[in-house]
Design a protein around this motif. Sequence first.
Motif, PDB file in Angstrom:
ATOM      1  N   ALA A  38       7.772  -1.276   1.899  1.00  0.00           N
ATOM      2  CA  ALA A  38       7.132  -1.454   2.105  1.00  0.00           C
ATOM      3  C   ALA A  38       5.949  -3.015   1.802  1.00  0.00           C
ATOM      4  N   GLY A  39       6.338  -3.067   0.574  1.00  0.00           N
ATOM      5  CA  GLY A  39       5.478  -4.024  -0.317  1.00  0.00           C
ATOM      6  C   GLY A  39       6.293  -5.164   0.347  1.00  0.00           C
ATOM      7  N   PHE A  40       5.208  -6.323  -0.097  1.00  0.00           N
ATOM      8  CA  PHE A  40       5.352  -7.332  -0.320  1.00  0.00           C
ATOM      9  C   PHE A  40       5.658  -8.511  -1.431  1.00  0.00           C
ATOM     10  N   LEU A  58      -8.923 -10.812   1.763  1.00  0.00           N
ATOM     11  CA  LEU A  58      -9.234  -9.212   2.812  1.00  0.00           C
ATOM     12  C   LEU A  58      -7.261  -8.944   3.509  1.00  0.00           C
ATOM     13  N   ASP A  59      -6.688  -7.475   3.152  1.00  0.00           N
ATOM     14  CA  ASP A  59      -5.126  -6.619   3.233  1.00  0.00           C
ATOM     15  C   ASP A  59      -5.553  -6.116   4.310  1.00  0.00           C
ATOM     16  N   PRO A  60      -5.635  -5.574   5.637  1.00  0.00           N
ATOM     17  CA  PRO A  60      -5.873  -4.839   6.524  1.00  0.00           C
ATOM     18  C   PRO A  60      -5.446  -3.974   6.592  1.00  0.00           C
ATOM     19  N   SER A  64       0.314  -0.759  -0.661  1.00  0.00           N
ATOM     20  CA  SER A  64      -0.016  -0.178  -2.634  1.00  0.00           C
ATOM     21  C   SER A  64      -0.927  -0.811  -3.712  1.00  0.00           C
ATOM     22  N   GLY A  65      -1.311  -1.876  -2.815  1.00  0.00           N
ATOM     23  CA  GLY A  65      -2.343  -2.736  -3.192  1.00  0.00           C
ATOM     24  C   GLY A  65      -1.400  -4.012  -3.782  1.00  0.00           C
ATOM     25  N   THR A  66      -0.691  -4.538  -3.411  1.00  0.00           N
ATOM     26  CA  THR A  66       0.225  -5.617  -3.875  1.00  0.00           C
ATOM     27  C   THR A  66      -1.112  -7.484  -3.522  1.00  0.00           C
ATOM     28  N   GLY A  80      -9.064  -4.399  -0.207  1.00  0.00           N
ATOM     29  CA  GLY A  80      -7.281  -3.672   0.481  1.00  0.00           C
ATOM     30  C   GLY A  80      -7.985  -2.229   1.486  1.00  0.00           C
ATOM     31  N   VAL A  81      -7.163  -2.407   2.956  1.00  0.00           N
ATOM     32  CA  VAL A  81      -7.595  -1.322   3.845  1.00  0.00           C
ATOM     33  C   VAL A  81      -6.275  -0.900   4.103  1.00  0.00           C
ATOM     34  N   ASP A  82      -6.323   0.521   4.132  1.00  0.00           N
ATOM     35  CA  ASP A  82      -5.085   1.372   4.598  1.00  0.00           C
ATOM     36  C   ASP A  82      -4.950   2.622   5.033  1.00  0.00           C
ATOM     37  N   PHE A  86      -2.547   9.142   1.601  1.00  0.00           N
ATOM     38  CA  PHE A  86      -1.775   9.129  -0.125  1.00  0.00           C
ATOM     39  C   PHE A  86      -1.187   7.553  -0.491  1.00  0.00           C
ATOM     40  N   VAL A  87      -0.894   6.706   0.141  1.00  0.00           N
ATOM     41  CA  VAL A  87      -0.435   5.449  -0.070  1.00  0.00           C
ATOM     42  C   VAL A  87      -1.942   4.937  -0.802  1.00  0.00           C
ATOM     43  N   THR A  88      -3.097   4.645  -0.301  1.00  0.00           N
ATOM     44  CA  THR A  88      -4.085   4.829  -0.358  1.00  0.00           C
ATOM     45  C   THR A  88      -4.147   4.877  -1.906  1.00  0.00           C
ATOM     46  N   GLU A 227      -9.841   3.418   2.615  1.00  0.00           N
ATOM     47  CA  GLU A 227      -8.971   4.563   3.060  1.00  0.00           C
ATOM     48  C   GLU A 227      -9.915   4.074   4.361  1.00  0.00           C
ATOM     49  N   ALA A 228      -9.177   2.963   5.576  1.00  0.00           N
ATOM     50  CA  ALA A 228      -9.651   2.671   6.449  1.00  0.00           C
ATOM     51  C   ALA A 228      -8.748   2.913   7.933  1.00  0.00           C
ATOM     52  N   ASP A 229      -9.129   2.680   8.803  1.00  0.00           N
ATOM     53  CA  ASP A 229      -8.291   1.639   9.728  1.00  0.00           C
ATOM     54  C   ASP A 229      -8.620   0.817  10.194  1.00  0.00           C
ATOM     55  N   ALA A 230      -7.538  -0.088   9.971  1.00  0.00           N
ATOM     56  CA  ALA A 230      -7.307  -1.756  10.410  1.00  0.00           C
ATOM     57  C   ALA A 230      -8.111  -2.174  11.619  1.00  0.00           C
ATOM     58  N   ARG A 231      -7.701  -1.149  12.161  1.00  0.00           N
ATOM     59  CA  ARG A 231      -8.573  -1.779  13.847  1.00  0.00           C
ATOM     60  C   ARG A 231     -10.039  -1.382  13.858  1.00  0.00           C
ATOM     61  N   THR A 246      -1.577 -10.682   3.909  1.00  0.00           N
ATOM     62  CA  THR A 246      -1.818  -9.410   5.098  1.00  0.00           C
ATOM     63  C   THR A 246       0.168  -8.925   5.844  1.00  0.00           C
ATOM     64  N   SER A 247       0.589  -7.691   6.230  1.00  0.00           N
ATOM     65  CA  SER A 247       2.186  -7.228   6.555  1.00  0.00           C
ATOM     66  C   SER A 247       1.648  -6.230   7.395  1.00  0.00           C
ATOM     67  N   PRO A 248       1.351  -5.986   8.301  1.00  0.00           N
ATOM     68  CA  PRO A 248       1.569  -5.132   9.314  1.00  0.00           C
ATOM     69  C   PRO A 248       2.272  -4.113   9.637  1.00  0.00           C
ATOM     70  N   PRO A 249       2.863  -3.142   9.988  1.00  0.00           N
ATOM     71  CA  PRO A 249       3.765  -2.749  10.115  1.00  0.00           C
ATOM     72  C   PRO A 249       5.157  -3.691  11.102  1.00  0.00           C
ATOM     73  N   TYR A 250       6.001  -3.468  11.540  1.00  0.00           N
ATOM     74  CA  TYR A 250       6.554  -4.193  12.241  1.00  0.00           C
ATOM     75  C   TYR A 250       6.906  -3.014  13.259  1.00  0.00           C
ATOM     76  N   LEU A 283      -2.089   6.326  12.022  1.00  0.00           N
ATOM     77  CA  LEU A 283      -0.912   4.866  12.125  1.00  0.00           C
ATOM     78  C   LEU A 283      -0.992   4.203  12.744  1.00  0.00           C
ATOM     79  N   MET A 284      -1.249   3.211  12.835  1.00  0.00           N
ATOM     80  CA  MET A 284      -1.304   1.999  13.659  1.00  0.00           C
ATOM     81  C   MET A 284       0.392   2.239  14.591  1.00  0.00           C
ATOM     82  N   LYS A 285       0.778   2.106  16.562  1.00  0.00           N
ATOM     83  CA  LYS A 285       1.767   2.308  16.613  1.00  0.00           C
ATOM     84  C   LYS A 285       2.784   1.877  16.473  1.00  0.00           C
TER      85      LYS A 285
END
Length: 422
Positions: A38-40, A58-60, A64-66, A80-82, A86-88, A227-231, A246-250, A283-285
């Motif tokens: 999922a990374g860029f 900031l990357d909300p 994986s910390g890119t 970086g916030v995720d 596990f990914v964090t 480890e936190a919520d982007a919201r 950043t790149s949010p979930p699509y 997770l973000m919906k």
Amino acid sequence: MTQPPLPMDVPQAKRAANTTTFVDNMRLPVHRWFRYSAGFSAQWAGTVIEESEAKHVLDPFGGSGTTVIAAETVGATGVGVDVHPFVTRIAKAKLAWRADPDVLIKRAHEVRLEAGKAGPVTEPASPLIAKCFPDREALLDLLRVRDAIERLRVGDEYDELLWLALVSIIRACSPAGTAQWQYVLPNKTKSRVAEPLSAFEARVELFAQDMWAMGSRRSAPEGQIMEADARTLEGVPDGWADLIVTSPPYANNFDYADATRLEQSFLGEIVGWGDLKPLRKKLMKSATQHMGGWDPAEALDSPLLEPIRKELLAVFAELAKIRSTKGGKKTYDLMVAGYFLDSAQIWHALRRASAPGVKVCYVVGDSAPYGVHVPVERWLGELALSAGFNEWRFEKVRDRNTKWKNRKHDHPLQEGRLWIEG
Ligand SMILES: C[S@@+](CC[C@H](N)C(=O)[O-])C[C@H]1O[C@@H](n2cnc3c(N)ncnc32)[C@H](O)[C@@H]1O
């Protein structure tokens, strides 16, 4: 030992084409320690940071910390916030690249010796693991490394590097295939399967090699992973960021909870499908699996969605109608409503955490569940303005699959960069 290429060594044209993918990161020190599909592109992120002359990036959706590691390599401080624990943890372990590679090699040697001692091994209860490791000896070797790392744990950064070295070879040591988006495919096999003990050793050597290669950058500002919520972006101070990359979930039905199922099942953190539920709730919906028990009225009545309400309601109604003709299971109508409510909350959180005049680069693609086009970048742009940003524009990077769940539709999908300023 040959030195790995440092960021910026990949030709410019290739860099531009691969902006939105993780592919080139597998050539880069530290970034390549874990393949996160999922990374860029780290090089692209580094260029954006350098060109903007930002100090605080900031990357909300830090993954994986890119972004944070790219910021470190160009002299900026990254956060970086995720929300995925596990990914964090993977991203945090990568930030330990400043540690001493000689100590890492010594500690890995101790792990190998400890793993060689006879003793009982507890096998994971997950049926997925039994399926993915038909060669029980290979599984037992991996588990012995797991147990040795735990027994020798002292609570420092080398523990986490050793943990990551193990976590990053689990797939390579199983004959099970991996789908393009990192879902594990137990019924598909791959041709080359790694041998656990030598794979672990090779992994630690790769880490050490990268740590040496990055040596001259040790004095760069240190990034942070939370480890936190982007919201809400809890923990990020008001007005902190002068650049957001950043790149949010699509809104494309990819379930991040499932991305590391093999690794988490191996470690015994999850056993069955149901254990992914608590993470899905956080997770973000962005997938129908995230929607269980959620009431769409929360979105449809929310003042936060005022700027796009009319169009959203039309898309929601059309998706609900198609769903009713198809047995009702795929709740894309709810997913789309939830996706934009979450996005609106995220823009407000980002506004709070960023300085006036901040630049935002959101790598995102649009979406067409059941063939119904959702103009993601425009709606996101409008929600950003309503949260207090000043302007937005979209720069297309590439066309995407025009099929969605095997339904062709007329509107070609695209992926690109949503630039926002304010
Ligand atoms: C497209 S990926 C970003 C990958 C990252 N750019 C990288 O290179 O590794 C999106 C990330 O958003 C995370 N995510 C999903 N919901 C979130 C939320 N509510 N808050 C923070 N992160 C979230 C996922 O866990 C995933 O790692």
